[in-house]
Design a protein around this motif. Structure first.
Motif, PDB file in Angstrom:
ATOM      1  N   ASP A  31     -11.747   9.666  22.734  1.00 19.73           N
ATOM      2  CA  ASP A  31     -12.714  10.438  21.949  1.00 19.73           C
ATOM      3  C   ASP A  31     -14.008   9.640  21.854  1.00 19.73           C
ATOM      4  OD1 ASP A  31     -14.081  12.071  20.247  1.00 19.73           O
ATOM      5  OD2 ASP A  31     -12.757  11.820  18.531  1.00 19.73           O
ATOM      6  N   HIS A  36     -12.737  13.031  16.019  1.00 22.18           N
ATOM      7  CA  HIS A  36     -11.368  13.285  15.590  1.00 22.18           C
ATOM      8  C   HIS A  36     -10.782  12.028  14.935  1.00 22.18           C
ATOM      9  CE1 HIS A  36     -11.440  17.054  17.740  1.00 22.18           C
ATOM     10  NE2 HIS A  36     -11.748  16.440  18.876  1.00 22.18           N
ATOM     11  N   THR A  37      -9.714  12.227  14.185  1.00 19.74           N
ATOM     12  CA  THR A  37      -9.028  11.072  13.588  1.00 19.74           C
ATOM     13  C   THR A  37      -8.302  10.257  14.649  1.00 19.74           C
ATOM     14  OG1 THR A  37      -7.143  12.503  13.088  1.00 19.74           O
ATOM     15  CG2 THR A  37      -8.738  12.141  11.317  1.00 19.74           C
ATOM     16  N   THR A 145      -2.733  11.404   9.295  1.00 22.39           N
ATOM     17  CA  THR A 145      -2.878  12.504  10.245  1.00 22.39           C
ATOM     18  C   THR A 145      -1.523  13.185  10.437  1.00 22.39           C
ATOM     19  OG1 THR A 145      -4.663  11.391  11.439  1.00 22.39           O
ATOM     20  CG2 THR A 145      -3.437  13.087  12.632  1.00 22.39           C
ATOM     21  N   LYS A 167      -9.692  21.451  11.854  1.00 21.12           N
ATOM     22  CA  LYS A 167      -9.038  20.437  12.678  1.00 21.12           C
ATOM     23  C   LYS A 167      -8.663  20.996  14.059  1.00 21.12           C
ATOM     24  CE  LYS A 167      -8.830  16.948   9.757  1.00 21.12           C
ATOM     25  NZ  LYS A 167      -9.469  15.650  10.034  1.00 21.12           N
ATOM     26  N   SER A 168      -8.393  20.080  14.979  1.00 19.17           N
ATOM     27  CA  SER A 168      -7.906  20.420  16.312  1.00 19.17           C
ATOM     28  C   SER A 168      -6.448  19.996  16.437  1.00 19.17           C
ATOM     29  CB  SER A 168      -8.749  19.714  17.375  1.00 19.17           C
ATOM     30  OG  SER A 168     -10.114  20.066  17.293  1.00 19.17           O
ATOM     31  N   LEU A 192      -5.819  19.306  24.329  1.00 16.60           N
ATOM     32  CA  LEU A 192      -6.591  19.304  23.090  1.00 16.60           C
ATOM     33  C   LEU A 192      -7.021  20.742  22.831  1.00 16.60           C
ATOM     34  CD1 LEU A 192      -7.868  17.572  20.822  1.00 16.60           C
ATOM     35  CD2 LEU A 192      -9.906  17.384  22.268  1.00 16.60           C
ATOM     36  N   ARG A 194      -8.794  23.625  20.151  1.00 15.00           N
ATOM     37  CA  ARG A 194      -9.732  23.784  19.036  1.00 15.00           C
ATOM     38  C   ARG A 194      -9.735  25.233  18.562  1.00 15.00           C
ATOM     39  NH1 ARG A 194     -12.390  21.509  23.154  1.00 15.00           N
ATOM     40  NH2 ARG A 194     -13.691  23.362  23.454  1.00 15.00           N
ATOM     41  N   GLU A 214      -2.341  17.067  14.273  1.00 14.78           N
ATOM     42  CA  GLU A 214      -3.504  17.799  13.771  1.00 14.78           C
ATOM     43  C   GLU A 214      -4.614  16.781  13.547  1.00 14.78           C
ATOM     44  OE1 GLU A 214      -4.717  20.471   9.856  1.00 14.78           O
ATOM     45  OE2 GLU A 214      -2.619  20.407  10.505  1.00 14.78           O
ATOM     46  N   ILE A 215      -5.596  16.772  14.435  1.00 17.90           N
ATOM     47  CA  ILE A 215      -6.611  15.712  14.393  1.00 17.90           C
ATOM     48  C   ILE A 215      -8.013  16.269  14.089  1.00 17.90           C
ATOM     49  CG2 ILE A 215      -5.282  14.311  15.973  1.00 17.90           C
ATOM     50  CD1 ILE A 215      -7.232  15.107  18.193  1.00 17.90           C
TER      51      ILE A 215
END
Length: 215
Positions: A31, A36-37, A145, A167-168, A192, A194, A214-215
């Motif tokens: 990333d 994102h986390t 997360t 979130k994604s 990934l 979205r 879930e990021i």
């Protein structure tokens, strides 16, 4: 009818592996924008007596998931093997060394890099129990997360309602094949997703293993 959502698929066949002395590594997710986390995901294969060294400029939370074999991590004096996970917080500028403990074979593991989680313990080891099939459960109970893994029979279905609408979903097939939000994903493929509210998936093979976050 399932609505198609924006996605990016990371096919295992197109992955580039970097070979080092007694270790091989590939980057599955990076990333760059850090939106994102989950900042990165790598898969590492350690040869016999192999080790790998990581150094992070900033403090991070790592989730290490062995897929095969047994490893040991610096400053944590217990082995971690397939069927377990280890969560830890790193210190800025300090090396993390991971060694293969199997004397006759390789070890294979995933290493997830998250933004630093203040609530995560320094080390947290978790046993993964796959006795109950066709359900998902947490890989790490301490990572904030939402993170899940599950073993499924062929044609078994799964659903997940996102906790936060902005979130994604990051998903990866560890073994077997799945139809994941209407996309075909096979062994070690990742995705990934979205702009979705609910995740749907179906196993297309027996003993198919999937994880998602879930990021």
């Amino acid at each position: 009818m399932l609505v198609q959502t924006p996605s990016k698929i990371f096919k295992n066949d197109f992955r580039i592996w970097q070979e080092n002395e007694k270790s091989t590594m590939t980057e599955i997710l990076k990333d760059e924008e850090q939106i994102h986390t989950l900042l990165s995901l790598k898969e590492v294969v350690l040869d016999i007596e192999g080790e790998v060294r990581f150094n992070f400029d900033d403090e991070r939370t790592l989730l290490i998931l062995p897929l095969y074999g047994e490893i040991i991590i610096s400053d944590f004096y217990e082995p971690v093997s397939a069927g377990m996970s280890l969560t830890l917080n790193t210190q800025s500028g300090k090396d993390i060394v991971i060694k293969n403990l199997v004397h006759h074979d390789r070890s294979d593991f995933l290493i997830f890099e998250f933004k630093k989680d203040e609530y995560t313990q320094q080390f947290s080891k978790n046993e993964l129990d796959f006795t109950l099939k066709n359900n998902v459960f947490q890989i790490s109970k301490t990572v904030q997360t939402p993170n899940f893994i599950g073993l499924y029979n062929g044609r078994a279905e799964g659903y997940y309602a996102l906790k936060e609408s902005n979130k994604s979903i990051f998903g990866m097939v560890i073994n077997g094949a799945f139809e994941f939000q209407n996309r075909l994903m096979e062994n070690r493929d990742a995705i990934l997703l979205r702009d979705l509210e609910e995740l749907e998936f179906e196993a297309l093979s027996e003993n198919a293993l999937i994880l998602f976050m879930e990021i």
